[in-house]
Design an enzyme around this catalytic site. Structure first.
Site, PDB file in Angstrom:
ATOM      1  N   ARG A  77       4.538   2.533 -16.607  1.00 46.72           N
ATOM      2  CA  ARG A  77       5.139   1.555 -15.693  1.00 46.72           C
ATOM      3  C   ARG A  77       4.532   0.183 -15.991  1.00 46.72           C
ATOM      4  O   ARG A  77       3.313   0.013 -15.893  1.00 46.72           O
ATOM      5  CB  ARG A  77       4.854   1.968 -14.251  1.00 46.72           C
ATOM      6  CG  ARG A  77       5.274   0.923 -13.258  1.00 46.72           C
ATOM      7  CD  ARG A  77       5.029   1.337 -11.802  1.00 46.72           C
ATOM      8  NE  ARG A  77       5.366   0.213 -10.960  1.00 46.72           N
ATOM      9  CZ  ARG A  77       4.537  -0.372 -10.104  1.00 46.72           C
ATOM     10  NH1 ARG A  77       3.314   0.087  -9.912  1.00 46.72           N
ATOM     11  NH2 ARG A  77       4.935  -1.416  -9.413  1.00 46.72           N
ATOM     12  N   HIS A 121       6.426  -8.245 -10.144  1.00 42.91           N
ATOM     13  CA  HIS A 121       5.051  -7.908  -9.782  1.00 42.91           C
ATOM     14  C   HIS A 121       4.295  -9.229  -9.650  1.00 42.91           C
ATOM     15  O   HIS A 121       3.315  -9.483 -10.333  1.00 42.91           O
ATOM     16  CB  HIS A 121       4.430  -6.964 -10.808  1.00 42.91           C
ATOM     17  CG  HIS A 121       3.223  -6.202 -10.320  1.00 42.91           C
ATOM     18  ND1 HIS A 121       3.113  -4.834 -10.401  1.00 42.91           N
ATOM     19  CD2 HIS A 121       2.069  -6.618  -9.752  1.00 42.91           C
ATOM     20  CE1 HIS A 121       1.938  -4.441  -9.921  1.00 42.91           C
ATOM     21  NE2 HIS A 121       1.278  -5.531  -9.520  1.00 42.91           N
ATOM     22  N   GLU A 166       5.380  -3.868  -4.094  1.00 42.27           N
ATOM     23  CA  GLU A 166       4.591  -4.189  -2.900  1.00 42.27           C
ATOM     24  C   GLU A 166       5.071  -5.436  -2.157  1.00 42.27           C
ATOM     25  O   GLU A 166       4.355  -6.449  -2.107  1.00 42.27           O
ATOM     26  CB  GLU A 166       3.100  -4.305  -3.264  1.00 42.27           C
ATOM     27  CG  GLU A 166       2.537  -3.055  -3.932  1.00 42.27           C
ATOM     28  CD  GLU A 166       1.047  -3.122  -4.214  1.00 42.27           C
ATOM     29  OE1 GLU A 166       0.447  -4.194  -4.047  1.00 42.27           O
ATOM     30  OE2 GLU A 166       0.471  -2.085  -4.608  1.00 42.27           O
ATOM     31  N   ASN A 300       2.627   3.254  -3.556  1.00 40.92           N
ATOM     32  CA  ASN A 300       1.303   2.831  -4.008  1.00 40.92           C
ATOM     33  C   ASN A 300       0.320   3.158  -2.898  1.00 40.92           C
ATOM     34  O   ASN A 300       0.494   2.728  -1.750  1.00 40.92           O
ATOM     35  CB  ASN A 300       1.265   1.324  -4.292  1.00 40.92           C
ATOM     36  CG  ASN A 300       2.041   0.965  -5.547  1.00 40.92           C
ATOM     37  OD1 ASN A 300       2.620   1.835  -6.204  1.00 40.92           O
ATOM     38  ND2 ASN A 300       2.068  -0.313  -5.885  1.00 40.92           N
ATOM     39  N   TYR A 302      -3.871   3.482  -1.889  1.00 39.14           N
ATOM     40  CA  TYR A 302      -5.298   3.319  -2.212  1.00 39.14           C
ATOM     41  C   TYR A 302      -6.209   3.782  -1.075  1.00 39.14           C
ATOM     42  O   TYR A 302      -7.192   4.449  -1.314  1.00 39.14           O
ATOM     43  CB  TYR A 302      -5.614   1.854  -2.557  1.00 39.14           C
ATOM     44  CG  TYR A 302      -4.993   1.464  -3.884  1.00 39.14           C
ATOM     45  CD1 TYR A 302      -5.655   1.683  -5.084  1.00 39.14           C
ATOM     46  CD2 TYR A 302      -3.708   0.929  -3.933  1.00 39.14           C
ATOM     47  CE1 TYR A 302      -5.075   1.372  -6.303  1.00 39.14           C
ATOM     48  CE2 TYR A 302      -3.113   0.609  -5.151  1.00 39.14           C
ATOM     49  CZ  TYR A 302      -3.798   0.835  -6.329  1.00 39.14           C
ATOM     50  OH  TYR A 302      -3.213   0.530  -7.535  1.00 39.14           O
ATOM     51  N   GLU A 362       1.370   3.931  -8.041  1.00 37.72           N
ATOM     52  CA  GLU A 362       0.000   3.436  -8.257  1.00 37.72           C
ATOM     53  C   GLU A 362      -0.960   4.244  -7.420  1.00 37.72           C
ATOM     54  O   GLU A 362      -0.704   4.493  -6.243  1.00 37.72           O
ATOM     55  CB  GLU A 362      -0.156   1.969  -7.826  1.00 37.72           C
ATOM     56  CG  GLU A 362       0.362   0.959  -8.788  1.00 37.72           C
ATOM     57  CD  GLU A 362       0.106  -0.470  -8.324  1.00 37.72           C
ATOM     58  OE1 GLU A 362      -0.925  -0.730  -7.664  1.00 37.72           O
ATOM     59  OE2 GLU A 362       0.959  -1.318  -8.614  1.00 37.72           O
TER      60      GLU A 362
END
Ligand code: IFM
Length: 457
Positions: A77, A121, A166, A300, A302, A362
């Site tokens: 990606r 992005h 995002e 994504n 985290y 991600e």
């Protein structure tokens, strides 16, 4: 130890973005982006660095693709830099910029690696920012033109498209908190930006489909799975607000549910929206466009947020993780390691929004450990982080989540936005002076996971 298998055809890959790795910022007719301008504004990037050179991937992409192949990557990606393709945001196409991505895609296909292209992005052409950037509807129109140009150029070979990476960061982090480019601190501007980003996604979906036969199109959101710090009504309400602000504000309109009414009411009350709410911003047809059916949702993930009610004022509405985890459970970004929240968010997305397919687009961790005397990078904590998160994702699949693939962030150590080069997310070490690459232990372990399509749990 048991071996946890993934279904046949599960796609394993890795991810990067244009400004974070390409460098060559002034080459071959590339226009200026808001990150060129922002990173060169004193005080905006922790270590005073920028993406002028970064990983020099623009010149080294062939070697980088060869390394991906050696590591067994099945998919990659990456993002296209809008100002490389349309240096003035719209109108004149820069063939040299497009050629770079054509060469990259060809190299990937030749290596048997499936390209997943992200169109946005964060490197907006500066000329569009000078007109107001994402606060303007005209930027959504320009994005649609840009999507068309890229999809026409690459659409015969690229089959997987992500419109935006995002949107919370593009809008709130960049326009409310001022942490990312363009660095505004204006809540109303952030809400305008959020709508225009979503609108541009919705407008681009049919344009990409028309230019890229058989294309699979989706969008990537970053999630902050939240929970209340206590069962009190006040903490629960704080959790509701945070979840609305971070997650539902984007999910609900994308899945045809309008912007969440509770959040509109909160924002009107706080003066972030006028008394008539969204009436002047959202035009007839906008919500239908935003809810254009997609083939997948990119996730994504985290860290989680544990929310308590004392997080006022709104402008400091950052996640409050009140559970004091031991230092071993934090990455160098200051983010808590909490794999089970990946399972929770994937399961919730499946049960509540029912996307046709999910990808983890991600997931990864920042740990700065570098080469030892033998030149080996023993990044045990990243390896453990990835293992735990892969296993958590597998559990969500057992609960029915239609997860089809996983992209580790990131392939290379790279420019981590306002944190500069101080943070290293790569599974491949980059020596920024020599541009030498060294696969870390996590990359070698990941190669074995991919080969076995299984994780030792
Ligand atoms: O490096 C970023 C990436 O650009 C977007 N998602 C989060 C990563 C780590 O902060």
């Amino acid at each position: 130890m048991t071996t946890v298998h993934f279904p046949k055809g599960f796609l394993w890959g890795t991810a990067t973005s244009s400004y974070q790795i390409e460098g060559a910022a002034q080459e071959d007719g590339r226009g200026e982006s808001i990150w060129d301008r922002f990173s060169k504004t004193p005080g905006k990037v922790e270590d005073g660095t920028n993406g002028d050179v970064a990983c020099d991937h623009y010149h080294r992409y062939r070697d980088d693709v060869a390394l991906m192949k050696r590591l067994g990557m099945q998919a990659y990606r990456f993002s296209v830099a809008w100002p490389r393709v349309l240096p003035t945001g719209r109108g004149r196409v820069n063939p040299a910029g497009l050629d770079f991505y054509k060469r990259l895609v060809d190299a990937l296909l030749e290596a048997g690696i499936e390209p997943f292209v992200t169109l946005y992005h964060w490197d907006l052409p500066q000329v569009l920012q000078d007109e107001g950037g994402w606060t303007q509807r005209s930027t959504a129109e320009a994005f649609t033109e840009y999507a068309d140009v890229v999809a026409r150029a690459l659409g015969d070979r690229v089959k997987n498209w992500i419109t935006h990476n995002e949107p919370w960061c593009t809008s709130l982090l960049s326009h409310e908190k001022g942490i990312h480019a363009p660095g505004l601190k204006d809540f109303r501007a952030a809400l305008l930006a959020s709508h225009h980003v979503l609108l541009s996604h919705g407008w681009a979906v049919p344009v990409i489909r028309a230019a890229s036969p058989g294309a699979q199109v989706g969008i990537t959101l970053n999630f902050s799975p939240a929970e209340a710090a206590s069962p009190s009504a006040a903490d629960y309400d704080a959790f509701r607000h945070y979840d609305g602000y971070f997650n539902r504000w984007f999910l609900d309109p994308l899945y045809g549910r309008h912007y969440p009414a509770d959040m509109v009411a909160d924002y009107v009350r706080a003066g972030h929206l006028p008394p008539e709410g969204l009436a002047t911003l959202v035009r007839p047809g906008d919500l239908e466009a935003i809810a254009a059916p997609c083939d997948f949702l990119g996730v994504n993930y985290y860290n989680r947020a544990v929310i308590r009610s004392d997080r006022v004022p709104e402008s400091e509405n950052l996640p409050r993780t009140v559970h004091l985890a031991p230092p071993s459970e934090w990455t160098e970004m200051g983010w808590e390691v909490h794999a089970d929240s990946l399972r929770r968010i994937l399961t919730r997305l499946h049960l509540v929004y029912a996307p046709a397919r999910l990808y983890v687009t991600e997931n990864g961790a920042s740990f700065s450990v570098g080469p030892d005397a033998e030149g080996r990078v023993r990044d045990d904590r990243r390896l453990a982080y990835l293992r735990e998160h892969f296993l958590a994702a597998r559990k969500a699949m057992e609960a029915g989540a239609p997860l089809a693939g996983y992209f580790v962030w990131s392939f290379l150590d790279n420019f981590e936005w306002d944190r500069g080069y101080s943070q290293r997310f790569g599974i491949v070490w980059v020596d920024y002076k020599t541009q030498q690459r060294i696969p870390k232990d996590s990359a070698l372990w990941y190669r074995d996971v991919i080969a076995a399509n299984a994780v030792e749990g």
